[in-house]
Design an enzyme around this catalytic site. Structure first.
Site, PDB file in Angstrom:
ATOM      1  N   CYS A   1      -3.315   8.539   3.520  1.00 18.78           N
ATOM      2  CA  CYS A   1      -2.993   7.994   2.193  1.00 18.78           C
ATOM      3  C   CYS A   1      -4.154   8.193   1.229  1.00 18.78           C
ATOM      4  O   CYS A   1      -3.968   8.226   0.025  1.00 18.78           O
ATOM      5  CB  CYS A   1      -2.670   6.509   2.324  1.00 18.78           C
ATOM      6  SG  CYS A   1      -3.883   5.627   3.308  1.00 18.78           S
TER       7      CYS A   1
ATOM      8  N   GLU B   1       0.892  -1.171   0.000  1.00 18.46           N
ATOM      9  CA  GLU B   1       0.000   0.000   0.000  1.00 18.46           C
ATOM     10  C   GLU B   1       0.918   1.205   0.000  1.00 18.46           C
ATOM     11  O   GLU B   1       1.600   1.461   0.985  1.00 18.46           O
ATOM     12  CB  GLU B   1      -0.863   0.033   1.272  1.00 18.46           C
ATOM     13  CG  GLU B   1      -1.665  -1.230   1.542  1.00 18.46           C
ATOM     14  CD  GLU B   1      -2.870  -1.350   0.631  1.00 18.46           C
ATOM     15  OE1 GLU B   1      -3.079  -0.435  -0.190  1.00 18.46           O
ATOM     16  OE2 GLU B   1      -3.575  -2.350   0.728  1.00 18.46           O
TER      17      GLU B   1
HETATM   18  P1  NAP Z   1       8.260   4.987   4.615  1.00 17.87           P
HETATM   19  O1  NAP Z   1       9.356   5.927   4.937  1.00 17.87           O
HETATM   20  O2  NAP Z   1       8.298   4.292   3.316  1.00 17.87           O
HETATM   21  O3  NAP Z   1       8.241   3.925   5.815  1.00 17.87           O
HETATM   22  C1  NAP Z   1       7.251   2.964   5.902  1.00 17.87           C
HETATM   23  C2  NAP Z   1       7.688   1.876   6.842  1.00 17.87           C
HETATM   24  O4  NAP Z   1       8.758   1.139   6.250  1.00 17.87           O
HETATM   25  C3  NAP Z   1       8.207   2.381   8.178  1.00 17.87           C
HETATM   26  O5  NAP Z   1       7.744   1.534   9.205  1.00 17.87           O
HETATM   27  C4  NAP Z   1       9.702   2.270   8.003  1.00 17.87           C
HETATM   28  O6  NAP Z   1      10.372   2.144   9.224  1.00 17.87           O
HETATM   29  C5  NAP Z   1       9.760   0.974   7.237  1.00 17.87           C
HETATM   30  N1  NAP Z   1      11.043   0.690   6.602  1.00 17.87           N
HETATM   31  C6  NAP Z   1      11.854   1.534   5.938  1.00 17.87           C
HETATM   32  N2  NAP Z   1      12.945   0.875   5.499  1.00 17.87           N
HETATM   33  C7  NAP Z   1      12.823  -0.414   5.909  1.00 17.87           C
HETATM   34  C8  NAP Z   1      13.618  -1.586   5.770  1.00 17.87           C
HETATM   35  N3  NAP Z   1      14.788  -1.574   5.114  1.00 17.87           N
HETATM   36  N4  NAP Z   1      13.165  -2.740   6.302  1.00 17.87           N
HETATM   37  C9  NAP Z   1      11.990  -2.782   6.978  1.00 17.87           C
HETATM   38  N5  NAP Z   1      11.198  -1.703   7.157  1.00 17.87           N
HETATM   39  C10 NAP Z   1      11.604  -0.536   6.611  1.00 17.87           C
HETATM   40  O7  NAP Z   1       6.841   5.696   4.706  1.00 17.87           O
HETATM   41  P2  NAP Z   1       6.294   6.676   5.822  1.00 17.87           P
HETATM   42  O8  NAP Z   1       7.058   7.935   5.688  1.00 17.87           O
HETATM   43  O9  NAP Z   1       6.226   5.997   7.154  1.00 17.87           O
HETATM   44  O10 NAP Z   1       4.787   6.878   5.346  1.00 17.87           O
HETATM   45  C11 NAP Z   1       4.383   7.859   4.414  1.00 17.87           C
HETATM   46  C12 NAP Z   1       4.023   7.215   3.107  1.00 17.87           C
HETATM   47  O11 NAP Z   1       3.147   6.133   3.326  1.00 17.87           O
HETATM   48  C13 NAP Z   1       3.281   8.160   2.204  1.00 17.87           C
HETATM   49  O12 NAP Z   1       3.883   8.122   0.946  1.00 17.87           O
HETATM   50  C14 NAP Z   1       1.880   7.587   2.134  1.00 17.87           C
HETATM   51  O13 NAP Z   1       1.240   7.771   0.906  1.00 17.87           O
HETATM   52  C15 NAP Z   1       2.099   6.162   2.376  1.00 17.87           C
HETATM   53  N6  NAP Z   1       0.907   5.554   2.971  1.00 17.87           N
HETATM   54  C16 NAP Z   1       0.169   4.716   2.211  1.00 17.87           C
HETATM   55  C17 NAP Z   1      -0.957   4.118   2.753  1.00 17.87           C
HETATM   56  C18 NAP Z   1      -1.799   3.176   1.948  1.00 17.87           C
HETATM   57  O14 NAP Z   1      -2.629   2.490   2.540  1.00 17.87           O
HETATM   58  N7  NAP Z   1      -1.633   3.108   0.658  1.00 17.87           N
HETATM   59  C19 NAP Z   1      -1.309   4.368   4.074  1.00 17.87           C
HETATM   60  C20 NAP Z   1      -0.520   5.219   4.807  1.00 17.87           C
HETATM   61  C21 NAP Z   1       0.597   5.815   4.250  1.00 17.87           C
HETATM   62  P3  NAP Z   1      11.170   3.360   9.898  1.00 17.87           P
HETATM   63  O15 NAP Z   1      10.170   4.208  10.564  1.00 17.87           O
HETATM   64  O16 NAP Z   1      12.062   2.651  10.848  1.00 17.87           O
HETATM   65  O17 NAP Z   1      11.921   4.062   8.803  1.00 17.87           O
END
Ligand code: NAP
Length: 517
Positions: free
Chosen positions: A292, A253
């Site tokens: 999102c 997602e």
């Molecule tokens: P993100 O930076 O991509 O991080 C998402 C998750 O991935 C976090 O828990 C992050 O942990 C983890 N992560 C990063 N690198 C990893 C790795 N190498 N191994 C395992 N886990 C890892 O996104 P965000 O900034 O939290 O969220 C914002 C984005 O999410 C926006 O673009 C939004 O559109 C999207 N979003 C989409 C939905 C949907 O349902 N489509 C819902 C909500 C949000 P850390 O915190 O430790 O970096």
């Protein structure tokens, strides 16, 4: 205070001083987390070997009762969760409600679904096929839960709903969960899990506090990875060698350039005009636009575009940005300084093709701009033929862009330029257009909401995700599917063709639930 992880059935702290969680309004440190030195492989093995068998041994109804118990427990301690959301996410009461009530309601919904599915532990589809001339040799299809662990990686914007929405579906399916909230807002997830560990079977839910670097290196073939976050992170996780090698189910997602269309039949005096104005203003303000599903692109008929700008502007001008502890505040901060910078950079990029028609006062009420992470509400207007970036870049904050269009068909084409989104809504009383829109938008959207006068007051807002309806979207949005009632359980089940004698098939059928996911 270093918040420990809950892995292998016990609370275990990572090494070192860890990473700080801050209050985005005061800038003060609340707690720290560290996953350094934690054994992810052992944690996943424990979930698979201890949690998996315990859950698979329970009926759907028993798993549903477990979800119901979690929901009751969480529902009884609401005030604690609201306080955590306020301090760690900068959530106003309304912002926090979307996350917290969303979590409790989703758990309740899946608890009731478990009761409905009843005392079986697996499913067999109705009907069957004769495979040869012998009517005694037949084929049916049955569904069993995977024997791996569900690895849930969540985004920062929904620490409660993100965790429990995913967990509810996996647990009801009989699959143990290892959940990893985004570090910056993980306090709420931690406090909630701490409150329910006593009612969970051993190994059913584990919680990783801190960085997930290395977590997927321990993934197995029967595991399920369900990721929510940015497209960039999704891409890098998907391309990890271990993922390529083990090929687990991988649900994504990701970003989404959701559109909302005001129909060409809607004039400024129509009831739906007002509904659209109210709802689109809320889209920008609620959770500081960090949803999102937020409508990022507002497609409006050219003749009413100016009136619409004025009407939404008036709503945004009445908003109060500031300390979410104050009851009059309607726009809180984004979650971190880093997000504040990222949102501002995205808005600057959008402004290469769009112009700002409203930008709220940059000074927050009752908060210090230097230490807090506020982004004022932005309404942009773009009439450029080459508005590419507006259809490609998600400014994950309080910002939407108005795009005027000339004909209903143009609006649908513009919505499709999002390249795959979670949701598109349309506000119109033109029945012929709604049918056309549903057909034309379907292939690039996970959810389409068509609002006419009859549901003007009763519909759920554009961005609200209901557990009954699918959540996820194709293309840019990641290609995932979650929730959607029992449809979400498909991710955690294997469908298998059974070829056997009529008698054996009858015996299997008698112990299973007749159902298809
Ligand atoms: P993100 O930076 O991509 O991080 C998402 C998750 O991935 C976090 O828990 C992050 O942990 C983890 N992560 C990063 N690198 C990893 C790795 N190498 N191994 C395992 N886990 C890892 O996104 P965000 O900034 O939290 O969220 C914002 C984005 O999410 C926006 O673009 C939004 O559109 C999207 N979003 C989409 C939905 C949907 O349902 N489509 C819902 C909500 C949000 P850390 O915190 O430790 O970096």
């Amino acid at each position: 205070m270093l918040l420990p992880s809950y892995l292998g059935g016990r609370w275990v702290a990572g090494e070192g001083s860890g990473t700080a969680l801050n209050d985005p309004c005061t800038g003060l440190e609340i707690a720290r987390v560290s996953a350094d030195g934690l054994d992810f492989g052992a944690a996943l093995t424990y979930a698979r070997d201890v949690g998996g068998p315990a859950l698979r041994d329970m009926s759907f109804a028993a798993r549903g009762r477990l979800l119901g118990a979690i929901a009751s427990r969480l529902g009884a301690a609401r005030d604690v969760w609201y306080r955590s959301a306020l301090s760690n996410s900068g959530s106003t009461r309304a912002d926090a409600a979307m996350d917290i009530e969303g979590a409790v309601q989703t758990l309740r919904y899946y608890a009731a679904l478990g009761e409905k599915l009843g005392e079986s532990k697996f499913m067999v589809e109705a009907g069957g096929d004769q495979l040869t001339r012998d009517p005694g040799f037949q084929s049916v299809h049955f569904w069993t839960p995977v024997n791996g662990a569900a690895i849930h990686i969540n985004a920062f914007n929904f620490p409660a709903w993100g965790m429990w929405g995913k967990a509810a579906v996996a647990l009801l399916s009989g699959v143990p969960v290892v959940t990893k909230p985004a570090v910056s807002t993980s306090l709420l997830a931690w406090e909630m899990l701490r409150d329910v560990t006593g009612i969970l079977p051993a190994g059913a839910v584990s919680l990783l506090m801190g960085s997930g670097q290395g977590l997927l290196a321990a993934v197995g073939r029967e595991d399920v990875v369900a990721f929510t976050g940015s497209a960039q992170t999704a891409r890098s996780l998907r391309s990890q060698d271990r993922i390529q090698d083990q090929n687990p189910r991988f649900n994504v997602e990701a970003d989404s350039l959701n559109a909302s269309i005001l129909g060409p039949d809607i004039g400024v005096d129509s009831a739906l005009f007002k509904v659209f104005v109210d709802e689109m203003s809320r889209e920008i303000l609620l959770k500081a636009g960090q949803k999102c599903t937020t409508a990022r692109r507002l497609l409006v008929p050219r003749p009413v575009a100016d009136s619409l700008v004025q009407a939404i502007k008036a709503k945004l001008e009445a908003a109060v940005m500031g300390n979410p502890r104050r009851a009059d505040v309607t726009l809180g901060p984004v979650v971190t300084k880093q997000q504040q910078r990222a949102v501002q950079e995205s808005i600057d990029k959008l402004c290469t093709v769009a112009r700002i028609v409203h930008r709220g006062d940059a000074t927050p009420v009752d908060a210090d701009s230097d230490v807090s992470s506020f982004v004022p509400a932005h309404l942009l207007h773009c009439d450029a033929a080459d508005a590419g970036v507006v259809h490609e870049l998600e400014a994950f904050g309080p910002c939407s862009t108005i795009l005027p269009y000339d004909r209903g068909d143009d609006a649908i084409s513009l919505a499709r330029l999002g390249g795959g989104s979670l949701v598109c809504s349309m506000f119109t009383n033109d029945a012929a257009l709604t049918v056309k829109a549903a057909q034309a938008l379907g292939s690039l959207h996970g959810r389409v909401m068509l609002v006419d006068d009859s549901i003007a007051k009763s519909h759920t807002d554009h961005s609200i995700v209901m557990p009954q309806s699918l959540h996820g979207g194709p293309g840019r949005a990641g290609g995932g599917e979650e929730l959607g009632g029992s449809r979400g359980m498909r991710l955690y089940h294997q469908r298998t063709a059974l070829q056997s004698s009529v008698a054996t098939i009858a015996a299997v059928r008698s112990s299973a639930l007749e159902y298809s996911l």
